[in-house]
Design an enzyme around this catalytic site. Structure first.
Site, PDB file in Angstrom:
ATOM      1  CG  ASP A  40      -0.377   0.024   2.513  1.00 18.02           C
ATOM      2  OD1 ASP A  40       0.866  -0.052   2.619  1.00 18.02           O
ATOM      3  OD2 ASP A  40      -1.132   0.124   3.510  1.00 18.02           O
ATOM      4  CB  SER A  41       4.579   1.709  -0.161  1.00 16.53           C
ATOM      5  OG  SER A  41       4.767   0.582  -1.004  1.00 16.53           O
ATOM      6  CD  GLU A  99       0.458  -1.445   7.975  1.00 21.78           C
ATOM      7  OE1 GLU A  99       0.103  -0.675   8.893  1.00 21.78           O
ATOM      8  OE2 GLU A  99       0.901  -1.039   6.879  1.00 21.78           O
ATOM      9  CD  GLU A 142       7.785  -0.047   7.490  1.00 22.20           C
ATOM     10  OE1 GLU A 142       6.893  -0.829   7.120  1.00 22.20           O
ATOM     11  OE2 GLU A 142       7.933   1.103   7.011  1.00 22.20           O
TER      12      GLU A 142
HETATM   13  O1  KIV Z   1       3.459  -1.059   1.627  1.00 26.90           O
HETATM   14  C1  KIV Z   1       4.649  -1.402   1.624  1.00 26.90           C
HETATM   15  O2  KIV Z   1       5.411  -1.182   0.678  1.00 26.90           O
HETATM   16  C2  KIV Z   1       5.136  -2.096   2.814  1.00 26.90           C
HETATM   17  C3  KIV Z   1       6.610  -2.334   2.908  1.00 26.90           C
HETATM   18  C4  KIV Z   1       7.330  -1.076   3.079  1.00 26.90           C
HETATM   19  C5  KIV Z   1       6.943  -3.344   3.936  1.00 26.90           C
HETATM   20  O3  KIV Z   1       4.388  -2.435   3.659  1.00 26.90           O
END
Ligand code: KIV
Length: 269
Positions: A49-50, A118, A185
């Site tokens: 979701d980044s 998460e 993280e």
């Molecule tokens: O959404 C993402 O890219 C992540 C990673 C940074 C672990 O959760």
């Protein structure tokens, strides 16, 4: 040791750990980059979701929708045949087991072999629910970006004794609930190494030091792109040494497998 060339499967994650092979993970969001990741040593592609921050231009991951993850997972699956595809639950989509299951089915049908969520707490029931329904799960603890408002920013977690103890307990609980992989993280390297040593499942670090069983970075960070966001300490531009996109991915994969990345300059004490 030569890397397996056959397509990655979920059981191969535990096998890699048992054989002492580090897992190389990167985020990916489209077919073309997924193909380059696949061809240059990336074992796992996270459709994170980044994408809300590096593709859509938001200030956090919170605006991302289930439809976005489905769309990008399908694109990545068309580009990558060997890497294991992991789809990320966006904010609010895993609030109940039923809701999470409905989203996860769409992720798997789009080409993911695993889903990531998460947190622990009430999410443990969701992990159990999904795993019992044949959907492999990756947990994610520490600096969980969807908790940005509770944390008051993107802050390293687990620095105080009580917080470290809670993280250790949560990591065991996530594994006990049935997760097959755990992302750590933004936690001090020594704590991540302790969690990894005690964990029955492989861990993947991002800003968590070299003691994890594998590493993940956001693809745009590895390529040194200016996404308009502050770069955390653990980010390294591999394009500089790799010379090309493919070279950067190979340089990262080599550095992770050999234990050269992350070094102390790219980890939290
Ligand atoms: O959404 C993402 O890219 C992540 C990673 C940074 C672990 O959760």
């Amino acid at each position: 040791m030569s890397e397996p060339q056959k397509p990655w499967t979920v059981p191969m994650l535990a096998q890699a750990r048992a054989e002492g092979r580090k897992l190389v993970m990167l985020t990916g969001y489209d077919a073309s980059f997924a193909r380059v990741l696949d061809d240059n040593g990336c074992d796992l592609i996270l459709v994170g979701d980044s994408l809300g921050m590096v593709v859509q231009g938001h200030d956090s991951t919170l605006p991302v929708r289930v439809d976005d993850i489905v769309y990008h997972t399908a694109a990545v699956a068309r580009g990558a045949k060997r890497a294991l595809k992991i789809a990320d639950f966006p904010f609010g989509s895993d609030g109940s087991s039923l809701e999470a299951h409905a989203a996860a089915v769409r992720f798997v049908q789009a080409g993911a072999s695993m889903v990531k969520l998460e947190g622990a707490g009430h999410k443990l029931d969701t992990i159990r629910y999904l795993v019992e329904r044949e959907i492999p799960v990756c947990g994610h603890l520490g600096l969980t970006p969807q908790s940005v408002h509770r944390f008051g920013g993107f802050k390293v977690q687990g620095r105080e004794d009580a917080a470290a103890a809670r993280l250790r307990e949560d990591a065991l609980a996530v594994a006990e609930a049935g997760a097959a992989l755990l992302v750590l993280e933004g936690v001090p390297a020594a704590l991540a190494a302790q969690i990894t040593a005690a964990s029955p499942i492989p861990t993947i670090g991002i800003g968590a030091g070299a003691g994890c069983d594998g590493q993940v970075l956001v693809l745009h960070d590895l390529l040194g792109l200016d996404t308009g966001h502050r770069k955390p300490k653990f980010v390294k531009d591999f394009l500089a040494e790799g010379g090309s996109v493919a070279g950067a991915i190979r340089a990262y994969a080599d550095a992770v497998r050999s234990g050269r990345f992350p070094d102390a300059d790219h980890a939290y004490a």
